[in-house]
Design a protein around this motif. Sequence first.
Motif, PDB file in Angstrom:
ATOM      1  N   ARG A   1      99.216  59.717   1.450  1.00  0.00           N
ATOM      2  CA  ARG A   1      99.643  58.316   1.588  1.00  0.00           C
ATOM      3  C   ARG A   1      99.816  57.755   0.186  1.00  0.00           C
ATOM      4  O   ARG A   1      98.868  57.720  -0.608  1.00  0.00           O
TER       5      ARG A   1
ATOM      6  N   VAL B   1     103.630  54.513   1.964  1.00  0.00           N
ATOM      7  CA  VAL B   1     104.365  55.485   2.777  1.00  0.00           C
ATOM      8  C   VAL B   1     103.515  56.742   2.919  1.00  0.00           C
ATOM      9  O   VAL B   1     102.716  57.069   2.041  1.00  0.00           O
ATOM     10  N   SER B   2     103.707  57.436   4.029  1.00  0.00           N
ATOM     11  CA  SER B   2     103.016  58.703   4.266  1.00  0.00           C
ATOM     12  C   SER B   2     104.016  59.831   4.110  1.00  0.00           C
ATOM     13  O   SER B   2     105.140  59.758   4.620  1.00  0.00           O
TER      14      SER B   2
ATOM     15  N   ALA C   1      99.298  61.364  11.057  1.00  0.00           N
ATOM     16  CA  ALA C   1     100.070  60.203  10.597  1.00  0.00           C
ATOM     17  C   ALA C   1     100.171  59.156  11.703  1.00  0.00           C
ATOM     18  O   ALA C   1      99.989  57.959  11.460  1.00  0.00           O
TER      19      ALA C   1
ATOM     20  N   SER D   1      96.963  57.255  12.205  1.00  0.00           N
ATOM     21  CA  SER D   1      96.637  56.294  11.145  1.00  0.00           C
ATOM     22  C   SER D   1      97.568  55.086  11.151  1.00  0.00           C
ATOM     23  O   SER D   1      97.473  54.228  10.281  1.00  0.00           O
TER      24      SER D   1
ATOM     25  N   THR E   1     100.939  55.162  10.894  1.00  0.00           N
ATOM     26  CA  THR E   1     102.149  55.375  10.097  1.00  0.00           C
ATOM     27  C   THR E   1     103.390  55.196  10.973  1.00  0.00           C
ATOM     28  O   THR E   1     103.468  55.756  12.061  1.00  0.00           O
ATOM     29  N   GLU E   2     104.340  54.401  10.488  1.00  0.00           N
ATOM     30  CA  GLU E   2     105.576  54.197  11.240  1.00  0.00           C
ATOM     31  C   GLU E   2     106.607  55.273  10.943  1.00  0.00           C
ATOM     32  O   GLU E   2     107.383  55.647  11.820  1.00  0.00           O
ATOM     33  N   GLN E   3     106.645  55.746   9.716  1.00  0.00           N
ATOM     34  CA  GLN E   3     107.587  56.791   9.312  1.00  0.00           C
ATOM     35  C   GLN E   3     106.849  57.826   8.473  1.00  0.00           C
ATOM     36  O   GLN E   3     106.128  57.471   7.550  1.00  0.00           O
ATOM     37  N   LEU E   4     107.055  59.087   8.803  1.00  0.00           N
ATOM     38  CA  LEU E   4     106.514  60.197   8.020  1.00  0.00           C
ATOM     39  C   LEU E   4     107.670  60.783   7.230  1.00  0.00           C
ATOM     40  O   LEU E   4     108.713  61.102   7.803  1.00  0.00           O
TER      41      LEU E   4
ATOM     42  N   SER F   1     112.911  61.725   7.274  1.00  0.00           N
ATOM     43  CA  SER F   1     111.822  60.951   7.868  1.00  0.00           C
ATOM     44  C   SER F   1     111.811  61.129   9.379  1.00  0.00           C
ATOM     45  O   SER F   1     112.789  61.557   9.983  1.00  0.00           O
TER      46      SER F   1
END
Length: 183
Positions: free
Chosen positions: A52, A61-62, A90, A93, A95-98, A136
């Motif tokens: 992250r 960002v992740s 992700a 946690s 996260t919206e976008q990996l 992504s």
Amino acid sequence: MYVRSAKDRDETWLIDLFTEAGYEVDAFRPEEFVVAVDETTGSRLGAGRLVRHENNEAGAVSELAALVVRPQVRKQGVGAHLVERIAAHAADSGTEQLYVQTDHPRYFTQFGFRGVEDIDRPAALPASSAEDIVMSLPPARFQMPERLRRRFKQVQLEDTEPARTTADEFEVTTEDATYKYEP
């Protein structure tokens, strides 16, 4: 074969694995890593890293920052299952976008990753090689191809090293150790 979160005892092995593959591991934080393990032998066969990146101006960002599979078990679904576990971490946690920066975009496309235009590249994502393509995926939309799930269940091991636990991994020194002898 299974994928688990990394443990402190994996540190030396993970740093060696990633260094040999050309990745830089600046600090070992077990929560960033996942490890593929053969349940019969205990051999560690590959690993992935979720990082992250924080940026005060651009947010966080992740990134799937690294993925390494031992040559003996490549093309058997091990990497796919590492990516699946990283996507799950992700998603868990929030996260919206990996993101992933890769020179193998076709590999990641099969899981649902899509290319990101330069203008849409997050500022918090560190620069990578000029050949790398930024991709992504909303982690909850990860898709595992069934063929890779089947391969993973039938992984064939060839010349893998058994997992070895050393005193160093437990930070035991001869000065600190106590010994108990039974007569």
